[in-house]
Design a protein around this motif. Structure first.
Motif, short mmCIF file in Angstrom:
data_model
loop_
_atom_site.label_atom_id
_atom_site.label_comp_id
_atom_site.label_asym_id
_atom_site.label_seq_id
_atom_site.Cartn_x
_atom_site.Cartn_y
_atom_site.Cartn_z
N LYS A 13 0.83 -1.22 0.00
CA LYS A 13 0.00 0.00 0.00
C LYS A 13 0.85 1.25 0.00
O LYS A 13 0.56 2.23 -0.66
N ASN A 14 1.89 1.24 0.76
CA ASN A 14 2.72 2.45 0.91
C ASN A 14 4.12 2.13 0.43
O ASN A 14 5.04 1.94 1.23
N SER A 15 4.29 2.06 -0.83
CA SER A 15 5.61 1.68 -1.37
C SER A 15 6.62 2.77 -1.08
O SER A 15 6.32 3.96 -1.09
N PHE A 16 7.82 2.34 -0.82
CA PHE A 16 8.89 3.28 -0.46
C PHE A 16 9.45 3.96 -1.69
O PHE A 16 9.37 3.48 -2.78
N ASP A 17 10.02 5.09 -1.42
CA ASP A 17 10.77 5.79 -2.44
C ASP A 17 12.10 5.08 -2.62
O ASP A 17 12.88 4.94 -1.69
N GLN A 19 14.77 5.86 -3.95
CA GLN A 19 16.00 6.64 -3.77
C GLN A 19 16.43 6.70 -2.31
O GLN A 19 17.54 7.10 -1.99
N ALA A 20 15.50 6.33 -1.43
CA ALA A 20 15.82 6.43 0.00
C ALA A 20 16.21 5.09 0.58
O ALA A 20 16.14 4.88 1.77
N ASP A 22 18.97 3.80 1.00
CA ASP A 22 20.17 3.74 1.84
C ASP A 22 19.93 4.36 3.21
O ASP A 22 20.82 4.46 4.04
N PHE A 23 18.79 4.85 3.46
CA PHE A 23 18.49 5.52 4.72
C PHE A 23 17.79 4.55 5.65
O PHE A 23 16.93 3.79 5.27
N PHE A 25 15.21 3.83 7.88
CA PHE A 25 13.91 4.37 8.25
C PHE A 25 13.44 3.87 9.60
O PHE A 25 12.50 4.42 10.16
N TRP A 28 8.55 0.29 10.77
CA TRP A 28 7.30 0.99 10.45
C TRP A 28 6.53 1.34 11.69
O TRP A 28 5.91 2.40 11.80
N LEU A 31 7.63 4.59 13.13
CA LEU A 31 7.68 5.78 12.27
C LEU A 31 6.68 6.82 12.72
O LEU A 31 6.99 8.01 12.85
N GLU A 32 5.46 6.36 12.93
CA GLU A 32 4.41 7.30 13.31
C GLU A 32 4.75 8.00 14.62
O GLU A 32 4.54 9.21 14.79
#
Lengths: 457, 186
Positions: A13-17, A19-20, A22-23, A25, A28, A31-32
């Motif tokens: 549902k919430n696919s990651f970018d 380009q990120a 290597d970060f 995160f 999940w 995150l909130e």
């Protein structure tokens, strides 16, 4: 980031970018929480972007103002063009529907009468004869019954026989009716005695009863069965025969071929002048637009029809109008320029009629014709808005063109009513300039409906 | 205060009504009322003043074209700001400058700061923060600006940048983390 800590449905549902990747995160689940808690940086960002207000260059409003001017003009043009297009559309739709409705209505009114007895009138002989067909009696069907009593000189007087329309002949009794009203003149009509039978309402046996002419007509048509009511009227009381059969003194013969028709004709036409402005108005990007222009042109007509339904016709118009209205965008507003041309015009064309229906009182044809016209320009005017700007002739005096029409002709006794669609197109360049470049050519065009009311003779 | 708000709202209604009727005076009045504020907004996304004015001009043209959609469901200034920001992002999208804002830092602003001999620490820090935000990778800097400066929700950011809500959240988180680390390291 551990995949174990990701929920598969959240990943989808919430696919990651990408380009990120290597970060880190974090999970999940956290995150909130982090978004809610670690928002103190936002204040620094807001503070960093608090620019002081300063004057804006006047060129900004000037450019915005110019753009708004263009928008305003275009919105007004768009609305006015739409209105004109809608009006023209409604006009043509109404005309088309009206024409179609009239055509359909008249067509159904003139459907053949299935109850009628076929009546034939010999062209040269004013004798009416009746063909009747007897049908085998069967369950549920109706049958023709001869209720003519067996002629017996002892039972029926001569007068009685005559009253019933029969007279005695060497071969039997005959019945005939002529338009002279002389029922005794039956020389062309015979009925074999053997064909006559005693009949009654209960009789189930019928015989063909043919009344034949010595001189047969050119063609005979199949006769529709007679209705019981008509049969009853016919043979219970012979004097009660339908008027259309017995009353030959009352009317003239129908379906007589009148060769000539003359009367008045009127065209309700959309007219235009096909020139460079007209061609420009056809472009969707152009600010020039053509307006719907209707002209009513009354005239006289005369038509000759041959025996095979070929027609030759001439129409004469003493004041044939062609007008053209075009909207030009001038001086930041729309201006209507109208051109009015008046011609004396003579049309000549030939065509053919095709029978649609025919009854005792009327006949209906489909008629189509092609031909040409020649016209002389008697007046020309130019208007800008409502103001007459030019009354000088700048176009050629003479014009020649082609025309065609197709429609319905409805003959009722001696009256003839015709209506249909008509197109005529000028072939010459009406511009007086000698240049023959295509952009400078102008020709007339009229399309629309015609109506003719004539008298046949 | 409430009376003042009501008065302002009535004024705005009259302005909007005049603008919708193509009253050029009303349109000019509306422009003058919000131009300075919106210029500040445009400067946040522009490379320089000229570009900021271009954003402002295109933004107000869009405002007048879309004004019929304003439903008085919030302050007029907020609605105008939203339209101008979206229009600005559209312009940036066309130039594919999501990632370029940081690279092409506003040299003029930097020069101005030096010219006027800024010694205010706060201003220097602000300058530094702007630099760092502009240098953030990917969409992180833009998401941070839209969230922190414009107050858009993640749903709105996702819709407008054509990304998912999850990406918006993750990019915001990323931006904050990097920015915080950079500031703390100084």
């Amino acid at each position: 980031m551990s995949k174990k800590e990701k929920h598969i449905d959240d990943i989808i549902k919430n696919s990651f970018d990408e380009q990120a990747d290597d970060f880190d995160f974090g999970s999940w689940d956290k995150l909130e929480d982090r978004l809610d808690r670690e928002n103190d940086v936002d204040k620094a960002v807001v503070s960093a972007y608090e620019f002081p207000e300063e004057e804006v260059s006047s060129s900004v409003w000037s450019n915005v103002n110019d753009e708004l001017d263009i928008d305003t003009v275009w919105s007004r043009i768009d609305v006015s063009l739409d209105k004109r297009k809608r009006r023209a559309l409604w006009w043509w739709n109404a005309a088309s529907i009206g024409f179609a409705a009239a055509f359909v209505t008249l067509f159904f009114i003139n459907l053949p009468d299935s109850q009628s007895i076929d009546k034939r009138y010999a062209r040269d002989e004013q004798i009416l004869y009746v063909d009747s067909i007897a049908h085998e009696n069967s369950k549920g069907s109706y049958f023709l019954q001869e209720q003519i009593a067996k002629i017996d000189e002892q039972n029926v007087s001569e007068d009685g026989i005559k009253k019933k329309g029969f007279s005695k002949t060497p071969k039997g009794y005959s019945r005939g009716i002529s338009n002279q009203g002389d029922t005794s003149d039956h020389s062309n009509l015979k009925a074999e005695k053997s064909d006559l039978e005693k009949g009654s309402a209960e009789s189930s046996k019928v015989h063909r009863n043919n009344l034949t002419l010595d001189k047969k007509p050119d063609s005979l048509e199949q006769i529709d069965p007679l209705s019981p009511i008509l049969i009853h009227d016919l043979f219970d009381n012979l004097s009660a025969l339908p008027d259309t059969i017995t009353n030959v003194d009352r009317e003239e013969q129908l379906n007589k071929n009148y060769n000539w028709t003359a009367g008045i004709t009127t065209g309700i036409l959309s007219t235009s002048l096909m020139d460079a402005l007209f061609r420009e108005s056809l472009s969707s990007n152009s600010l020039t637009s053509s307006e719907f222009s209707i002209a009513i042109n009354p005239g006289l007509f005369a038509q000759y029809r041959t025996q095979n339904n070929w027609v030759v016709q001439a129409d004469l118009y003493l004041n044939y109008k062609i007008s053209r209205r075009i909207n030009l965008y001038e001086d930041l507003s729309y201006v209507t320029r109208k051109t009015e041309l008046k011609y004396q015009r003579l049309h000549l064309y030939g065509g053919k009629r095709f029978l649609i229906t025919e009854s005792s009182r009327s006949s209906t044809f489909f008629e189509t014709s092609l031909g040409g016209f020649v016209s002389y320009l008697s007046d020309q005017r130019e208007y800008r808005g409502r103001t007459l700007v030019s009354d000088q002739k700048t176009l050629s005096d003479w014009n020649v063109g082609l025309d065609g029409d197709f429609g319905i002709v409805h003959n009722f006794k001696r009256l003839s009513l015709a209506y249909g669609a008509q197109v005529n197109k000028g072939l010459f360049n009406v511009m007086k300039e000698t240049s023959t470049k295509s952009w400078n050519r102008a020709s007339t065009l009229s399309t629309g409906l015609y109506f003719r009311l004539g008298y046949q003779f | 205060m409430e009376n003042k708000d009501i008065h302002i709202e009535e004024q705005d209604r009259a302005l909007v009504k005049g603008c919708l009727e193509d009253d050029r005076k009303a349109q000019e009045e509306l422009y003058k009322k919000f131009a300075k504020q919106m210029y500040v907004v445009c400067k946040r996304y522009a490379r320089d003043r000229d570009e900021a004015m271009d954003f402002l001009q295109e933004g107000f043209i869009e405002v007048f074209r879309k004004l019929h959609r304003y439903r008085f469901e919030g302050p007029l200034g907020g609605w105008i700001r939203r339209v101008i920001v979206y229009k600005t992002i559209d312009a940036l999208r066309k130039e594919n400058r999501y990632q370029e804002v940081a690279r092409e830092f506003d040299a003029e602003l930097k020069t101005e700061a030096q010219t006027f001999e800024l010694e205010n620490v706060k201003e220097l820090k602000a300058d530094r923060v702007r630099n760092l935000v502009n240098e953030l990778p990917g969409k992180a800097g833009l998401v941070l600006k839209l969230f922190a400066l414009e107050g858009l929700s993640h749903k709105e950011i996702a819709e407008y940048l054509d990304i998912t809500i999850g990406t918006s959240k993750s990019q915001l988180n990323r931006a904050r983390t990097l920015l915080k680390e950079a500031l703390e390291s100084e």
